[in-house]
Design a protein around this motif. Structure first.
Motif, mmCIF file in Angstrom:
data_model
loop_
_atom_site.group_PDB
_atom_site.id
_atom_site.type_symbol
_atom_site.label_atom_id
_atom_site.label_comp_id
_atom_site.label_asym_id
_atom_site.label_seq_id
_atom_site.Cartn_x
_atom_site.Cartn_y
_atom_site.Cartn_z
ATOM 1 N N ASN A 1 0.861 -1.173 0.000
ATOM 2 C CA ASN A 1 0.000 0.000 0.000
ATOM 3 C C ASN A 1 0.901 1.228 0.000
ATOM 4 N N ALA A 2 0.822 2.038 -1.053
ATOM 5 C CA ALA A 2 1.741 3.168 -1.220
ATOM 6 C C ALA A 2 1.605 4.179 -0.095
ATOM 7 N N SER A 3 0.372 4.477 0.322
ATOM 8 C CA SER A 3 0.176 5.459 1.388
ATOM 9 C C SER A 3 0.825 4.998 2.682
ATOM 10 N N ALA A 4 0.700 3.714 2.997
ATOM 11 C CA ALA A 4 1.303 3.197 4.217
ATOM 12 C C ALA A 4 2.810 3.392 4.207
ATOM 13 N N VAL A 5 3.428 3.050 3.101
ATOM 14 C CA VAL A 5 4.887 3.162 2.989
ATOM 15 C C VAL A 5 5.328 4.617 3.060
ATOM 16 N N LEU A 6 4.655 5.489 2.328
ATOM 17 C CA LEU A 6 5.079 6.884 2.256
ATOM 18 C C LEU A 6 4.875 7.611 3.572
ATOM 19 N N LEU A 7 3.801 7.311 4.284
ATOM 20 C CA LEU A 7 3.551 7.980 5.564
ATOM 21 C C LEU A 7 4.539 7.519 6.628
ATOM 22 N N THR A 8 4.866 6.231 6.646
ATOM 23 C CA THR A 8 5.872 5.765 7.603
ATOM 24 C C THR A 8 7.227 6.364 7.273
ATOM 25 N N GLY A 9 7.571 6.409 5.989
ATOM 26 C CA GLY A 9 8.832 7.031 5.600
ATOM 27 C C GLY A 9 8.892 8.488 6.011
ATOM 28 N N ALA A 10 7.824 9.236 5.747
ATOM 29 C CA ALA A 10 7.792 10.654 6.112
ATOM 30 C C ALA A 10 7.936 10.824 7.623
ATOM 31 N N SER A 11 7.271 9.958 8.398
ATOM 32 C CA SER A 11 7.343 10.052 9.853
ATOM 33 C C SER A 11 8.768 9.869 10.351
ATOM 34 N N VAL A 12 9.490 8.936 9.759
ATOM 35 C CA VAL A 12 10.861 8.653 10.178
ATOM 36 C C VAL A 12 11.816 9.737 9.706
ATOM 37 N N TYR A 13 11.744 10.104 8.429
ATOM 38 C CA TYR A 13 12.714 11.039 7.865
ATOM 39 C C TYR A 13 12.508 12.456 8.405
ATOM 40 N N ALA A 14 11.262 12.876 8.578
ATOM 41 C CA ALA A 14 11.008 14.218 9.106
ATOM 42 C C ALA A 14 11.556 14.346 10.521
ATOM 43 N N ALA A 15 11.529 13.255 11.286
ATOM 44 C CA ALA A 15 12.017 13.282 12.660
ATOM 45 C C ALA A 15 13.533 13.266 12.744
ATOM 46 N N GLY A 16 14.212 12.997 11.624
ATOM 47 C CA GLY A 16 15.672 12.961 11.633
ATOM 48 C C GLY A 16 16.252 11.574 11.648
ATOM 49 N N GLY A 17 15.421 10.568 11.364
ATOM 50 C CA GLY A 17 15.900 9.198 11.319
ATOM 51 C C GLY A 17 16.047 8.692 9.902
ATOM 52 N N SER A 18 16.217 7.376 9.799
ATOM 53 C CA SER A 18 16.349 6.746 8.494
ATOM 54 C C SER A 18 15.726 5.356 8.586
ATOM 55 N N ARG A 19 15.575 4.710 7.425
ATOM 56 C CA ARG A 19 14.981 3.381 7.387
ATOM 57 C C ARG A 19 15.898 2.422 6.652
ATOM 58 N N ILE A 20 15.786 1.139 6.960
ATOM 59 C CA ILE A 20 16.304 0.107 6.081
ATOM 60 C C ILE A 20 15.072 -0.580 5.511
ATOM 61 N N GLU A 21 14.899 -0.457 4.207
ATOM 62 C CA GLU A 21 13.688 -0.975 3.571
ATOM 63 C C GLU A 21 13.943 -1.484 2.166
ATOM 64 N N LEU A 22 14.993 -1.009 1.497
ATOM 65 C CA LEU A 22 15.240 -1.341 0.101
ATOM 66 C C LEU A 22 16.415 -2.298 -0.017
ATOM 67 N N GLY A 23 16.221 -3.357 -0.824
ATOM 68 C CA GLY A 23 17.247 -4.378 -0.954
ATOM 69 C C GLY A 23 17.610 -4.683 -2.380
#
Length: 850
Positions: A424-446
């Motif tokens: 679900n694109a909205s789910a992915v984009l909102l979680t990404g925005a929540s993490v990146y806006a706060a100053g964090g990062s994700r491991i999600e792409l392989g």
């Protein structure tokens, strides 16, 4: 007054920008069809300062005609252009494909993000197509980690293709997941070139080496994964002693015997469980560190990614000592870092349990796998967007500024139940925005461009749609280009933010606009994430469902600022390729303090608004004259008209130098009147003059607003603390707050209290005051314990500081101080030092002009 003069110069420079043919003809593309640009990438994931950056522009001519034109490259750092425009001419037949390569030299400053803007113009200088790409100029990945992963080590794997895909997302470090022979013995004793991992998957040493080589060529770091404290069956034959084992204690109801974790019911190798050992045991440390260094001798890995299965309660060692695994993290990691030398160290305290002990260790990058049923130290679940932000902020504070990487597996159960379905694109984009806006990062792409939905990385249950892939590309370009606003020393503020006509909160609540403020040495920042129409704020979207936010346009925003603001910019991964757009604003003041009003063009998922005290173009008089001369020589509009405009601006500037805004306004108003009366002056049409008139009228409005705000009534914001908090006051020390007990007036009062030695202070700056005599009063009560020092301070007003001691007593008393303000400002502070068990209560702080 100097800032007003700079604004005049800035507007003149803006005239020249607005006068370019591409702007006047309307350069914004009206549709999403890309007539020429297929893709814009770079040759590496990250660059060292001063490196040559190869910008690759892949073209396909879909204009239905042969095309001849120019590609223009501009680099920007936030709102500022860096260097000169690079131009390159080209021709492309209809339906022809080609790649244009343009070289750009990275600046010498370390740890900076840039946005490369690529514009294609035809032979008439009309903008035909445009795109952007991010560039990270950093000598190390640890400041701005963008972590990815690889897991396929079969013999014929196309390592180059997989690394290429991750490079285009600017992934600067790779976790090599389950590449090893065994957790406790990553390299087989016989150094064979082929082995089976614990599940029976084929692992080829040459494939690992090809990955490492390709990643190094793309300036990516290679991190070898295994468990920090686990072994699999047969460990005693490999030298692991049972005396090092961890056992469930008698108080632990989650298991008995040797602490172990079941991975699968059965496997081709017969390995089904992990068995855990005491991380604080020196012999275990000596053993596992030796195995890791043997791994570095065998493969050119750059670091160790060390894993756990989280905190499982009280454990017991073979000699009867009880412990919690999380309490062993700091010592283990510091010893590990010393043992592996200059190699990088990353560690995963699963569920953020014990993350506080990792945050203060010597790991190079913070990392924690999030699960929504785990709880933080305040007892709150890690199940919401806000919980991710809170963890990132806390990790940054405790670690001294490190950016937390979060594996947050999206739609976990949905993926297991519906393999082969899209994310679900909205789910992915909102979680990404929540993490990146706060100053964090994700491991999600392989590898091969896949996205994680499961902690077992080879389980590729869900896939990204083409639209989500494109959005993820722009999101990663964005976090690179704006990394210096996202995770480069920013701290959170409590500045008031109001989204007019829409509910907004700082906590990521459903059906609101999520807003909060940040600040660094140069900018004040608003993070804005759209949860309007989003019924749940669960980041995991476990059932694969998430509402699409309701996009809003042209809405008003009020921001109560801390420092002077003279320019406002908006950037978003959801629009214009992440380019910064300057926004107009007005200033005012109400009962909550000074604020700016902004009309925000749109909000889809995530907006970043950043504000500076600098004027948008602080052009000196000499630079202004040079711009004017070049503008006249270019033949745009009409030379005599521009000279007349310039003369009018110079007259306005002259009056500003003398301190007369009114005369500057009068000259500009006279000039607008003159232009409007002349329907055809020197063969210049009214249509051609209209943009210039609008610019001058906007400047007049700006100057009038500044004139009104030169002095404002002196008023303390939240002086009675009736906001229920300390908004408006700067705080030094802890144990300072607001409550409703024993107030002097109203519903709230401020208090100092601690049962330990402390130094506490609250203060507030007032500015733009009319000079003169002022008296500051406050109701105070200090009735518990005896402080070392307790007083009100009045400073910064242009004279010697005034100190008013606060007496000890059982009733509120009124204290006051009178000062002569000579510089339009004052600092009002309440300060107390004590050895402990001492209080102070403050209410009704007021300033009055005498």
């Amino acid at each position: 007054m100097n800032r007003l003069k700079q604004t005049v110069a800035a507007v003149m420079a803006g005239v020249m920008i607005l006068s370019q043919p591409s702007f006047l003809s309307g350069s914004v593309l009206a549709n999403e069809t890309k007539p020429l640009i297929e893709n814009v990438t770079t040759d590496k994931a990250m660059y060292n300062p001063g490196d040559h950056v190869e910008i690759r522009i892949d073209l396909e001519n879909k204009t239905r005609n042969d095309f001849t034109g120019t590609v223009e490259i501009n680099a920007t750092h936030l709102e500022q252009q860096v260097g000169s425009t690079i131009e390159q001419s080209f021709s492309l037949a209809n339906n022809e494909e080609d790649r244009i390569i343009v070289n750009w030299e990275a600046p010498s400053t370390d740890f900076k993000g840039y946005l490369i803007e690529v514009d294609i113009k035809d032979s008439s200088n009309n903008l035909i197509d445009s795109d952007t790409v991010g560039v990270d100029v950093s000598s190390s990945w640890t400041k701005f980690p963008r972590y990815g992963y690889v897991w396929d080590f079969t013999e014929d794997v196309d390592a180059a293709q997989r690394i290429e895909k991750l490079k285009d997302y600017h992934i600067n470090a790779l976790q090599y997941y389950d590449w090893k022979y065994r957790h406790h013995k990553p390299i087989p004793d016989d150094n064979r070139e082929f082995w089976l991992d614990w599940t029976g998957r084929e692992i080829h040493a040459d494939s690992i080496r090809r990955y490492i080589s390709e990643a190094q060529n793309n300036n990516m770091v290679n991190m070898a994964y295994n468990m920090a404290y686990a072994a699999v069956s047969g460990y005693e034959d490999d030298g692991v002693k049972q005396d090092w084992a961890l056992y469930y204690s008698d108080n632990n109801l989650s298991g008995e015997g040797h602490f172990k974790f079941k991975m699968m019911d059965e496997t081709p190798t017969g390995i089904t469980h992990l068995y855990f050992f005491d991380m604080s045991n020196p012999e275990w440390q000596e053993y596992i560190f030796a195995e890791i260094n043997n791994m570095f001798d065998s493969f050119e890995f750059d670091g160790w990614h060390s894993d756990t299965v989280g905190e499982w309660g009280e454990m017991q060692t073979a000699d009867g000592r009880t412990l919690y695994v999380k309490d062993t993290y700091t010592e283990f990691l510091n010893n590990a870092k010393e043992a592996i030398g200059d190699k990088y160290l990353v560690f995963n305290p699963v569920g953020a349990q014990g993350i506080e002990n990792v945050n203060i260790s010597k790991v190079d990058v913070l990392y924690t796998e999030m699960w929504p049923w785990d709880r933080d130290r305040d007892g709150e679940l890690y199940d919401s967007y806000y919980s991710l932000k809170k963890a990132i902020e806390r990790a940054r504070e405790e670690s001294g500024g490190k950016s937390l990487v979060i594996p947050a597996y999206m739609s976990y159960d949905y993926g297991e139940a519906n393999p082969g379905s899209p994310f679900n694109a909205s789910a992915v984009l909102l979680t990404g925005a929540s993490v990146y806006a706060a100053g964090g990062s994700r491991i999600e792409l392989g590898d091969n461009g896949n996205m994680l939905s499961n902690e077992y990385f080879p389980a590729q249950h869900l896939y990204m749609t083409e639209e989500l892939e494109q959005r993820m590309t722009k999101q990663y370009d964005f976090i690179v280009a704006y990394q210096n606003l996202l995770r480069d020393g920013q701290t959170e503020t409590n500045n008031r933010i109001e989204v007019i006509d829409f509910e907004n909160t700082p906590y990521g609540d459903p059906n609101t606009v999520w807003t909060y403020g940040k600040k660094d040495g140069d900018y004040e920042i608003i993070q804005m994430i759209n949860l309007l129409g989003v019924s749940k704020n669960d980041w995991r979207a476990n059932e694969g469902q998430k509402d699409t936010p309701e996009k809003i346009t042209n809405f008003d925003l009020k921001y109560y600022y801390s420092d002077e603001i003279n320019s406002v910019w908006l950037a978003s991964p959801d629009k214009d390729g992440g380019r910064s757009e300057q926004l107009s604003f007005t200033k005012s003041r109400d009962e909550y303090g000074k604020y700016i009003s902004i009309t925000v063009p749109s909000l889809e998922y995530w907006n970043l608004i950043y504000m500076s005290s600098d004027d948008p173009i602080a052009t000196s008089k000499a630079e202004l004259n040079q711009l004017v001369e070049r503008f006249i020589e270019s033949g745009d509009l009409n030379g005599p008209l521009v000279k007349q405009l310039t003369n009018s601006f110079k007259q306005a500037e002259h009056h500003l130098e003398k301190g007369s805004i009114q005369q500057a306004i009068k000259f500009l108003e006279d000039y607008v009147s003159h232009l409007s009366r002349k329907s055809n002056e020197r063969n210049v049409s009214q249509e051609a003059k209209q943009p210039l008139m609008e610019i001058i009228e906007a400047l007049i409005s700006y100057l009038k607003a500044e004139e009104e705000e030169l002095t404002i009534p002196a008023e303390i914001f939240n002086g009675g603390f009736e906001r229920g908090d300390l908004r408006g006051w700067d705080i030094t020390g802890s144990n300072v707050g607001v409550d409703h007990n024993d107030v002097y007036n109203g519903n709230y009062k401020a208090y100092f209290w601690s049962n330990r030695p402390y130094e506490q202070k609250i203060e507030q700056d007032l500015s733009r005051m009319e000079n003169g005599s002022y008296t500051v009063t406050a109701m105070v009560k200090q009735n518990t314990g005896t402080p070392t020092l307790s007083r009100m301070e009045l400073t910064g007003f242009g004279g010697e500081a005034v100190y008013i001691d606060i007496p000890h007593g059982n009733e509120y008393v009124k204290i006051s101080g009178t000062v002569e303000v000579t510089n339009g400002q004052i600092n009002i502070a309440f300060y107390q030092t004590a050895e402990g068990s001492v209080n102070l209560q403050i209410d009704d702080v007021v300033i009055v002009k005498n």
